[in-house]
Design a protein around this motif. Structure first.
Motif, PDB file in Angstrom:
ATOM      1  N   ALA A  34      62.556 -63.422  53.788  1.00  0.00           N
ATOM      2  CA  ALA A  34      61.643 -62.593  52.994  1.00  0.00           C
ATOM      3  C   ALA A  34      62.312 -62.140  51.705  1.00  0.00           C
ATOM      4  O   ALA A  34      61.691 -62.108  50.633  1.00  0.00           O
ATOM      5  CB  ALA A  34      61.183 -61.394  53.817  1.00  0.00           C
ATOM      6  N   PHE A  35      63.599 -61.811  51.800  1.00  0.00           N
ATOM      7  CA  PHE A  35      64.325 -61.400  50.588  1.00  0.00           C
ATOM      8  C   PHE A  35      64.568 -62.592  49.677  1.00  0.00           C
ATOM      9  O   PHE A  35      64.342 -62.525  48.474  1.00  0.00           O
ATOM     10  CB  PHE A  35      65.660 -60.752  50.962  1.00  0.00           C
ATOM     11  CG  PHE A  35      65.533 -59.292  51.273  1.00  0.00           C
ATOM     12  CD1 PHE A  35      65.266 -58.385  50.265  1.00  0.00           C
ATOM     13  CD2 PHE A  35      65.685 -58.824  52.558  1.00  0.00           C
ATOM     14  CE1 PHE A  35      65.146 -57.037  50.532  1.00  0.00           C
ATOM     15  CE2 PHE A  35      65.564 -57.474  52.851  1.00  0.00           C
ATOM     16  CZ  PHE A  35      65.292 -56.578  51.832  1.00  0.00           C
ATOM     17  N   ARG A  36      65.052 -63.675  50.281  1.00  0.00           N
ATOM     18  CA  ARG A  36      65.451 -64.839  49.486  1.00  0.00           C
ATOM     19  C   ARG A  36      64.261 -65.412  48.712  1.00  0.00           C
ATOM     20  O   ARG A  36      64.397 -65.846  47.583  1.00  0.00           O
ATOM     21  CB  ARG A  36      66.045 -65.906  50.418  1.00  0.00           C
ATOM     22  CG  ARG A  36      67.032 -66.810  49.721  1.00  0.00           C
ATOM     23  CD  ARG A  36      67.593 -67.868  50.646  1.00  0.00           C
ATOM     24  NE  ARG A  36      68.295 -67.351  51.804  1.00  0.00           N
ATOM     25  CZ  ARG A  36      67.940 -67.556  53.066  1.00  0.00           C
ATOM     26  NH1 ARG A  36      66.884 -68.291  53.359  1.00  0.00           N
ATOM     27  NH2 ARG A  36      68.632 -67.066  54.057  1.00  0.00           N
ATOM     28  N   SER A  37      63.088 -65.398  49.317  1.00  0.00           N
ATOM     29  CA  SER A  37      61.916 -65.993  48.669  1.00  0.00           C
ATOM     30  C   SER A  37      61.195 -65.013  47.746  1.00  0.00           C
ATOM     31  O   SER A  37      60.231 -65.384  47.087  1.00  0.00           O
ATOM     32  CB  SER A  37      60.941 -66.476  49.748  1.00  0.00           C
ATOM     33  OG  SER A  37      60.508 -65.384  50.526  1.00  0.00           O
ATOM     34  N   GLY A  38      61.626 -63.759  47.720  1.00  0.00           N
ATOM     35  CA  GLY A  38      60.966 -62.760  46.863  1.00  0.00           C
ATOM     36  C   GLY A  38      59.626 -62.309  47.433  1.00  0.00           C
ATOM     37  O   GLY A  38      58.829 -61.672  46.743  1.00  0.00           O
ATOM     38  N   LEU A  39      59.391 -62.605  48.697  1.00  0.00           N
ATOM     39  CA  LEU A  39      58.108 -62.320  49.326  1.00  0.00           C
ATOM     40  C   LEU A  39      57.712 -60.838  49.260  1.00  0.00           C
ATOM     41  O   LEU A  39      56.558 -60.494  48.983  1.00  0.00           O
ATOM     42  CB  LEU A  39      58.199 -62.775  50.794  1.00  0.00           C
ATOM     43  CG  LEU A  39      56.982 -62.642  51.667  1.00  0.00           C
ATOM     44  CD1 LEU A  39      55.888 -63.565  51.161  1.00  0.00           C
ATOM     45  CD2 LEU A  39      57.333 -63.028  53.099  1.00  0.00           C
ATOM     46  N   ARG A  40      58.697 -59.984  49.472  1.00  0.00           N
ATOM     47  CA  ARG A  40      58.391 -58.555  49.515  1.00  0.00           C
ATOM     48  C   ARG A  40      57.730 -58.075  48.220  1.00  0.00           C
ATOM     49  O   ARG A  40      56.827 -57.242  48.233  1.00  0.00           O
ATOM     50  CB  ARG A  40      59.664 -57.743  49.767  1.00  0.00           C
ATOM     51  CG  ARG A  40      60.107 -57.795  51.206  1.00  0.00           C
ATOM     52  CD  ARG A  40      61.519 -57.282  51.392  1.00  0.00           C
ATOM     53  NE  ARG A  40      61.928 -57.452  52.768  1.00  0.00           N
ATOM     54  CZ  ARG A  40      61.831 -56.515  53.713  1.00  0.00           C
ATOM     55  NH1 ARG A  40      61.379 -55.331  53.419  1.00  0.00           N
ATOM     56  NH2 ARG A  40      62.209 -56.782  54.940  1.00  0.00           N
ATOM     57  N   SER A  41      58.207 -58.620  47.103  1.00  0.00           N
ATOM     58  CA  SER A  41      57.674 -58.157  45.819  1.00  0.00           C
ATOM     59  C   SER A  41      56.279 -58.744  45.547  1.00  0.00           C
ATOM     60  O   SER A  41      55.569 -58.270  44.668  1.00  0.00           O
ATOM     61  CB  SER A  41      58.634 -58.530  44.692  1.00  0.00           C
ATOM     62  OG  SER A  41      58.817 -59.924  44.698  1.00  0.00           O
ATOM     63  N   LEU A  42      55.879 -59.774  46.281  1.00  0.00           N
ATOM     64  CA  LEU A  42      54.565 -60.386  46.053  1.00  0.00           C
ATOM     65  C   LEU A  42      53.453 -59.696  46.841  1.00  0.00           C
ATOM     66  O   LEU A  42      52.282 -59.812  46.505  1.00  0.00           O
ATOM     67  CB  LEU A  42      54.598 -61.872  46.466  1.00  0.00           C
ATOM     68  CG  LEU A  42      55.504 -62.799  45.670  1.00  0.00           C
ATOM     69  CD1 LEU A  42      55.510 -64.192  46.281  1.00  0.00           C
ATOM     70  CD2 LEU A  42      55.055 -62.871  44.216  1.00  0.00           C
ATOM     71  N   LEU A  43      53.833 -58.998  47.898  1.00  0.00           N
ATOM     72  CA  LEU A  43      52.812 -58.414  48.768  1.00  0.00           C
ATOM     73  C   LEU A  43      52.185 -57.172  48.128  1.00  0.00           C
ATOM     74  O   LEU A  43      52.851 -56.462  47.354  1.00  0.00           O
ATOM     75  CB  LEU A  43      53.443 -58.022  50.111  1.00  0.00           C
ATOM     76  CG  LEU A  43      53.949 -59.189  50.968  1.00  0.00           C
ATOM     77  CD1 LEU A  43      54.686 -58.671  52.197  1.00  0.00           C
ATOM     78  CD2 LEU A  43      52.805 -60.114  51.373  1.00  0.00           C
ATOM     79  N   PRO A  44      50.926 -56.878  48.438  1.00  0.00           N
ATOM     80  CA  PRO A  44      50.314 -55.647  47.929  1.00  0.00           C
ATOM     81  C   PRO A  44      51.095 -54.427  48.423  1.00  0.00           C
ATOM     82  O   PRO A  44      51.680 -54.471  49.514  1.00  0.00           O
ATOM     83  CB  PRO A  44      48.902 -55.663  48.549  1.00  0.00           C
ATOM     84  CG  PRO A  44      48.689 -57.032  49.060  1.00  0.00           C
ATOM     85  CD  PRO A  44      50.027 -57.651  49.309  1.00  0.00           C
ATOM     86  N   PRO A  45      51.093 -53.330  47.638  1.00  0.00           N
ATOM     87  CA  PRO A  45      51.869 -52.144  48.048  1.00  0.00           C
ATOM     88  C   PRO A  45      51.454 -51.593  49.406  1.00  0.00           C
ATOM     89  O   PRO A  45      52.245 -50.904  50.065  1.00  0.00           O
ATOM     90  CB  PRO A  45      51.586 -51.118  46.939  1.00  0.00           C
ATOM     91  CG  PRO A  45      50.877 -51.857  45.860  1.00  0.00           C
ATOM     92  CD  PRO A  45      50.417 -53.184  46.360  1.00  0.00           C
ATOM     93  N   SER A  46      50.237 -51.880  49.841  1.00  0.00           N
ATOM     94  CA  SER A  46      49.797 -51.317  51.133  1.00  0.00           C
ATOM     95  C   SER A  46      50.370 -52.085  52.329  1.00  0.00           C
ATOM     96  O   SER A  46      50.177 -51.678  53.470  1.00  0.00           O
ATOM     97  CB  SER A  46      48.268 -51.309  51.219  1.00  0.00           C
ATOM     98  OG  SER A  46      47.780 -52.630  51.122  1.00  0.00           O
ATOM     99  N   VAL A  47      51.067 -53.203  52.076  1.00  0.00           N
ATOM    100  CA  VAL A  47      51.680 -53.957  53.182  1.00  0.00           C
ATOM    101  C   VAL A  47      53.190 -53.727  53.174  1.00  0.00           C
ATOM    102  O   VAL A  47      53.877 -54.046  52.203  1.00  0.00           O
ATOM    103  CB  VAL A  47      51.394 -55.474  53.069  1.00  0.00           C
ATOM    104  CG1 VAL A  47      52.092 -56.233  54.201  1.00  0.00           C
ATOM    105  CG2 VAL A  47      49.900 -55.738  53.097  1.00  0.00           C
ATOM    106  N   THR A  48      53.694 -53.131  54.238  1.00  0.00           N
ATOM    107  CA  THR A  48      55.139 -52.888  54.362  1.00  0.00           C
ATOM    108  C   THR A  48      55.722 -53.826  55.413  1.00  0.00           C
ATOM    109  O   THR A  48      55.150 -53.963  56.499  1.00  0.00           O
ATOM    110  CB  THR A  48      55.410 -51.427  54.801  1.00  0.00           C
ATOM    111  OG1 THR A  48      54.831 -50.567  53.824  1.00  0.00           O
ATOM    112  CG2 THR A  48      56.902 -51.136  54.909  1.00  0.00           C
TER     113      THR A  48
END
Ligand code: SF4
Length: 352
Positions: A34-48
Motif C-alpha cells: 500500500a505504501f510502495r504503490s502510493g495507494l493510501r494517497s489515492l483513496l478518498p479521505p473517508s477510507v482509512t
C-alpha cells in the motif's frame, strides 16, 4: 477496469456508504504494498487503512525471543532463524548481539535449510525458530517429519500462529471499529477463503482475500466497499489467480499430522485462544520447548515507551509512538515493528 475507473467506483461507493470506513490490511506485505504503490494517497479521505498484526516477526513475543537467545547461548546448540528475527530486541539483548558474544546463531531461508544444517553438524543440537503463519508452517511440518525419521539432532522452538482467530480477537476486543478485512493472499492459499467465513457470520464483517500488487489492493478495497454499500458480509476472493475456497488440502494434512491447534501469545494482543500451533506429542523429541525446558530466561519486559502493541492492534499509527524516528529507526530499532521488512513502523519510516 483501469485504475481511474476503479478509483471513480471507490469514490461513488464511499458516497453511497456515507460514513467513514476503516479497513484493516491484516498482512505486513499488504502494508508495504500500500505504501510502495502510493495507494493510501489515492483513496478518498473517508477510507482509512489500518495496519494489522500480520507481520510474523513483529507479533512474536519477547518471552519467546528471550528463550531463543538463552538456547543460542547454551553450549553445543546452534539456533537457525530468518534474517529479520536476529535483530529484534528481546528483554536484555538480541540474537545478533548474542552472536557477537559467541552464541551460535545462523540465518536460514527455510526450515529445510535448518534441517540440512543439522545433518551437516550431527554433534550440535540445531534449533530452528518456528515463527510465521500458515504460509511457512507446512515447511516446518515437513522438516519435522523428516527429522523424526533421519535427523535426531534437529529441533523446533515453535511459535507458529494462525490468522483467523487473531482477526476475530481484534473484533471481539472492540477497541476499534473495523469495517472490513483485506485478508492475506499467501496465507489463504493454504487455509482457503473458507477459514474466514465464521468472521462474516459471527461479527458481520466483510472479508476479501486480496493479492499483493497495488492494482490487486485497489480491486480488493472496491469489493469490500461494495459489500458495505450493499449491507453484505461475505468472504470474497480478489486473488483468484492462486486462492480457492478450499485452500491446499495436502499442505493442511501435513500441518495437521505434526501440529495441533493451541492458544498462543501474540505481542500486543496477548493470549489468543486457538491462534497457535503446538507440536504434537509424538514429535516431542524434536520440540525444543520440551527438550530444553530448563533454560533460564529473564522475566519478559517490553521496551520502555514502545507502542508496538498498539500498532499491531491497529489502535495507533507509528507516528503516535513517541520514539518513532527519534530513538527508534531501522538502524537502531527499539521495537520489533521497526525491524522487520514487513513491519508497520519500518513501512512508515521508509515511505511516509
Ligand atoms: S516506532 Fe519503534 S518503539 Fe515505536 S512502536 Fe514502532 S517499533 Fe515500537
Amino acid at each position: 477496469m483501469t485504475t481511474k475507473q476503479q478509483l471513480d467506483e471507490i469514490r461513488s461507493l464511499t458516497a453511497r456508504i456515507g460514513r467513514p470506513v476503516r479497513l484493516m490490511e491484516v498482512c505486513g506485505t499488504h502494508t508495504m504494498s500500500a505504501f510502495r504503490s502510493g495507494l493510501r494517497s489515492l483513496l478518498p479521505p473517508s477510507v482509512t487503512l489500518l495496519s494489522g498484526p500480520g507481520c510474523p516477526v513483529c507479533v512474536t513475543s519477547n518471552a519467546y525471543l528471550d528463550r531463543a537467545i538463552a538456547l543460542a547461548r547454551r553450549p553445543g546448540t546452534m539456533v537457525a532463524t530468518f534474517g529479520d528475527m536476529i535483530r529484534v530486541p528481546g528483554t536484555e539483548t538480541s540474537l545478533e548481539r548474542a552472536r557477537a558474544e559467541g552464541a551460535q546463531v545462523r540465518v536460514v531461508y527455510s526450515a529445510l535449510d535448518a534441517l540440512k544444517m543439522a545433518r551437516e553438524n550431527p554433534r550440535a543440537e540445531v534449533i530452528f525458530l518456528g515463527v510465521g503463519f500458515e504460509t511457512t508452517v507446512p515447511g516446518t511440518a515437513w522438516a519435522l517429519r523428516e527429522a523424526r525419521e533421519r535427523v535426531p539432532n534437529f529441533r523446533v522452538l515453535c511459535a507458529h500462529k494462525t490468522m483467523p482467530h487473531a482477526m476475530a480477537a481484534l473484533l471481539r476486543g472492540g477497541e476499534l471499529r473495523i469495517d472490513g478485512f483485506i485478508c492475506p493472499g499467501h496465507v489463504s492459499v493454504i487455509i482457503g477463503s473458507q477459514a474466514y467465513e465464521f468472521i462474516c457470520r459471527d461479527f458481520g464483517t466483510p472479508c476479501v482475500v486480496t493479492g499483493f500488487e497495488g492494482a490487486d489492493m485497489l480491486a480488493g478495497i472496491a469489493m469490500l466497499l461494495r459489500q458495505l454499500a450493499e449491507s453484505r458480509a461475505e468472504v470474497e476472493i480478489q486473488y483468484t489467480r492462486t486462492v480457492r475456497r478450499e485452500g491446499n488440502a495436502r499442505a493442511r494434512d501435513v500441518m495437521n499430522e505434526v501440529f495441533r491447534e493451541s492458544d498462543e501469545t501474540w505481542r500486543g494482543l496477548g493470549l489468543i485462544p486457538r491462534s497457535g500451533l503446538a507440536i504434537r506429542s509424538r514429535f516431542a523429541e524434536h520440540d525444543a520447548a520440551v527438550r530444553f525446558n530448563d533454560v533460564a530466561v529473564p522475566v519478559p519486559v517490553e521496551p520502555k515507551g514502545c507502542a508496538c502493541g498498539d500498532v499491531l492492534r491497529g489502535s495507533k499509527t507509528p507516528r503516535e509512538c513517541p520514539l518513532f524516528r527519534k530513538t527508534c529507526t531501522p538502524d537502531h530499532p527499539v521495537g520489533a515493528c521497526m525491524v522487520s521488512s514487513e513491519g508497520t513502523c519500518a513501512a512508515y519510516y521508509r515511505y511516509e
